[in-house]
Design an enzyme around this catalytic site. Structure first.
Site, mmCIF file in Angstrom:
data_model
loop_
_atom_site.group_PDB
_atom_site.id
_atom_site.type_symbol
_atom_site.label_atom_id
_atom_site.label_comp_id
_atom_site.label_asym_id
_atom_site.label_seq_id
_atom_site.Cartn_x
_atom_site.Cartn_y
_atom_site.Cartn_z
ATOM 1 N N CYS A 45 0.882 -1.184 0.000
ATOM 2 C CA CYS A 45 0.000 0.000 0.000
ATOM 3 C C CYS A 45 0.909 1.220 0.000
ATOM 4 O O CYS A 45 1.110 1.861 1.034
ATOM 5 C CB CYS A 45 -0.928 -0.015 1.208
ATOM 6 S SG CYS A 45 -1.927 -1.518 1.349
ATOM 7 N N ALA A 47 1.291 4.380 -1.737
ATOM 8 C CA ALA A 47 1.085 5.833 -1.843
ATOM 9 C C ALA A 47 1.013 6.476 -0.456
ATOM 10 O O ALA A 47 0.494 5.870 0.478
ATOM 11 C CB ALA A 47 -0.194 6.116 -2.629
ATOM 12 N N GLY A 49 4.221 7.317 -1.040
ATOM 13 C CA GLY A 49 5.531 6.891 -1.499
ATOM 14 C C GLY A 49 6.704 7.174 -0.591
ATOM 15 O O GLY A 49 7.834 6.845 -0.948
ATOM 16 N N LYS A 51 7.680 5.813 2.293
ATOM 17 C CA LYS A 51 8.347 4.578 2.718
ATOM 18 C C LYS A 51 8.946 3.856 1.516
ATOM 19 O O LYS A 51 10.009 3.238 1.623
ATOM 20 C CB LYS A 51 7.366 3.686 3.477
ATOM 21 C CG LYS A 51 6.820 4.316 4.760
ATOM 22 C CD LYS A 51 5.832 3.384 5.448
ATOM 23 C CE LYS A 51 5.161 4.068 6.619
ATOM 24 N NZ LYS A 51 4.248 5.172 6.186
ATOM 25 N N ASP A 69 -0.738 0.253 -5.113
ATOM 26 C CA ASP A 69 -1.767 1.006 -4.387
ATOM 27 C C ASP A 69 -3.026 0.997 -5.245
ATOM 28 O O ASP A 69 -2.937 1.168 -6.467
ATOM 29 C CB ASP A 69 -1.323 2.439 -4.102
ATOM 30 C CG ASP A 69 -2.060 3.026 -2.906
ATOM 31 O OD1 ASP A 69 -1.466 3.098 -1.814
ATOM 32 O OD2 ASP A 69 -3.245 3.401 -3.060
ATOM 33 N N ASP A 96 -5.193 -3.451 -6.203
ATOM 34 C CA ASP A 96 -5.602 -3.873 -4.870
ATOM 35 C C ASP A 96 -4.673 -5.004 -4.455
ATOM 36 O O ASP A 96 -4.725 -6.099 -5.023
ATOM 37 C CB ASP A 96 -7.059 -4.344 -4.900
ATOM 38 C CG ASP A 96 -7.572 -4.787 -3.532
ATOM 39 O OD1 ASP A 96 -6.757 -4.963 -2.608
ATOM 40 O OD2 ASP A 96 -8.797 -4.965 -3.405
ATOM 41 N N CYS A 179 -1.179 3.509 11.461
ATOM 42 C CA CYS A 179 -1.073 4.779 12.184
ATOM 43 C C CYS A 179 -2.319 4.975 13.039
ATOM 44 O O CYS A 179 -2.988 5.999 12.972
ATOM 45 C CB CYS A 179 -0.851 5.953 11.229
ATOM 46 S SG CYS A 179 -2.149 6.172 9.986
#
Length: 267
Positions: A45, A47, A49, A51, A69, A96, A179
């Site tokens: 996943c 976006a 970007g 990481k 993404d 996905d 997060c």
């Protein structure tokens, strides 16, 4: 609030071709993953970007880096950030990631990497920075999220985790992060994963584990994981900052809310 906690300049658009500002936990994710030059790595996943760029840097632009993404509107930002960072090994696809594993009817040859889906056990390392309720984002005075939306994330995260386990090579490393604070999205998912896949085990995050192990055991009330397993997880939460601590003296914990788990696949 009228005065900032920290006296520091804004980094928005500061040397955009040279600097990509990130929160501390986001930086730690790539170091915990520890990608090596020449490996085949997946960011499920990816976006916007940040990481992904960091992973490419740690790989020294050598190897294969797949960035997926499913949000089409984020593709331009992801590609732009990779271009600015000088990452030339990344392949970006709007996909996905939970549907990125080939089934038995695929005709794609072994060892051929391009657009997804991919053969099982293709990747040396996988980062799953999962879609989540994002309750750890700061600053925030309120959150409009509904219970229906909140409860929608764990099933999606499990689909992504299942795909990640299938795509990971034996001996490979999976880093799962969010997060947010909710146990159903964090340690609850790790407890489920370890029960569902006996060949997956938690692993130490080494020098990039900034929280002391003794502190970790009180951070997950009601959790079914053992104290030893909990000590291998890393969590950032404003509530963990001692009331008497100075913000200037606790930069390693005064961050956005975040969760990081490092796992390895055996057999």
């Amino acid at each position: 609030m009228e005065e900032p906690l920290y006296i520091s300049p804004k980094l928005n658009n500061f040397l955009p071709d040279l600097v990509f500002p990130q929160n501390l936990p986001s930086c730690i994710c790539a170091h915990v993953l520890d990608p090596q030059p020449g490996e085949t790595v997946l960011d499920m996943c990816a976006a916007p970007g940040g990481k992904t760029c960091h992973i490419g840097t740690l790989m020294q632009n050598s190897g294969v880096l797949i960035a997926l993404d499913k949000a089409k509107k984020k593709m331009d930002t992801l590609k732009s950030n990779l271009l600015k960072s000088g990452c030339t090994i990344a392949q970006v696809y709007c996909q996905d990631a939970s549907k990125s594993v080939q089934d038995g009817s695929s005709n794609v040859s072994p060892g051929v990497l391009g657009s997804p889906p991919y053969r099982p056990e293709t990747f040396d390392r996988i980062l799953l920075d999962a879609p989540c309720s994002a309750l750890g984002q700061r600053p925030s005075l309120s959150n409009p999220i509904t219970m229906k939306e909140l409860s929608s994330y764990p099933p999606l995260q499990r689909k992504l985790l299942i795909a990640a386990v299938k795509l990971l090579k034996v001996g490979g490393v999976l880093v799962y992060s969010t997060c947010t604070f909710t146990s159903s999205e964090n340690e609850g998912q790790i407890s489920w994963l370890l029960g569902e896949f006996p060949n997956i085990q938690l692993e130490s995050q080494g020098k990039f584990h900034l929280n002391k192990e003794s502190d970790m055991r009180s951070q997950f009330p009601g959790c079914t994981l053992s104290n030893e397993q909990l000590s291998l997880l890393q969590s950032f939460h404003p509530a963990f900052i001692p009331p008497t601590a100075s913000c200037m003296l606790s930069p390693n914990i005064d961050t956005i809310g975040f969760f990081i788990a490092k796992l390895r696949k055996f057999r």
